[in-house]
Design an enzyme around this catalytic site. Structure first.
Site, short mmCIF file in Angstrom:
data_model
loop_
_atom_site.label_atom_id
_atom_site.label_comp_id
_atom_site.label_asym_id
_atom_site.label_seq_id
_atom_site.Cartn_x
_atom_site.Cartn_y
_atom_site.Cartn_z
N THR A 1 9.48 27.07 26.18
CA THR A 1 8.87 25.96 25.72
C THR A 1 7.97 25.28 26.81
O THR A 1 6.83 24.75 26.60
CB THR A 1 9.99 24.94 25.40
OG1 THR A 1 11.02 25.36 24.40
CG2 THR A 1 9.57 23.47 24.82
N GLU B 1 -1.45 22.51 26.38
CA GLU B 1 -2.51 21.78 27.28
C GLU B 1 -3.84 22.63 27.66
O GLU B 1 -5.10 21.92 27.61
CB GLU B 1 -1.83 21.32 28.48
CG GLU B 1 -0.84 20.34 28.36
CD GLU B 1 -0.73 19.48 29.63
OE1 GLU B 1 -1.48 18.78 30.04
OE2 GLU B 1 0.59 19.50 30.22
N HIS C 1 9.48 22.91 19.27
CA HIS C 1 9.22 24.44 19.62
C HIS C 1 10.60 25.09 18.51
O HIS C 1 11.58 25.13 19.07
CB HIS C 1 9.66 24.68 21.09
CG HIS C 1 9.58 26.22 21.44
ND1 HIS C 1 9.77 26.83 22.64
CD2 HIS C 1 8.97 27.35 20.72
CE1 HIS C 1 9.34 28.01 22.41
NE2 HIS C 1 8.91 28.28 21.40
#
Length: 137
Positions: A43, A51, A77
């Site tokens: 994760t 990002e 996730h």
């Protein structure tokens, strides 16, 4: 030269192959509990991938000396991705409020959805940001 204002609706997609260094046991030796976890796409690294996808989307639209920093992550996730499988991340800029940017995020692997949500970033002037950071030392 860019105006430094990314366009609403901006989309970008990237893909990576999950390698052992992107799995939960590889997150950090400082987190001992991760060492005996399953070797699946972590994760922490998926968030980093989100990002990076946003950074890549913004890059052609930023003015010289301008960057963006992440300020909020709200991403699920929901499915594991094993080593060797390709993961993809698609982002769309859905809100611009001055320097604040909000991206809709969807991550998939070869079998389907693995995560989705929103990620917020703020546009910064790199020199001013680093000067303020230096002031915290």
């Amino acid at each position: 030269m860019s105006s430094g204002t990314p366009p609403l609706g901006l989309k970008h997609k990237q893909s990576i192959t999950v390698t052992p260094d992107l799995t939960v046991p590889s997150v950090s030796k400082r987190f001992a509990g991760f060492q005996d976890m399953p070797p699946v796409f972590a994760t922490a690294f998926m968030v980093g991938f989100v990002e990076d996808t946003c950074v890549a989307a913004l890059k052609p639209h930023l003015a010289p000396g301008q960057r963006s920093v992440g300020t909020h992550v709200n991403v699920s996730h929901s499915a594991a991705t094993p080593i060797g499988m390709t993961a993809s991340c698609e982002v769309e800029l859905v809100e611009v409020d001055g320097r604040k940017l909000k991206f809709k995020v969807h991550c998939t692997d070869e079998k389907g959805s693995i995560g989705e949500g929103f990620h917020e970033r703020v546009l910064i002037d790199l020199e001013r940001f680093l000067a303020r950071l230096d002031g915290k030392k």
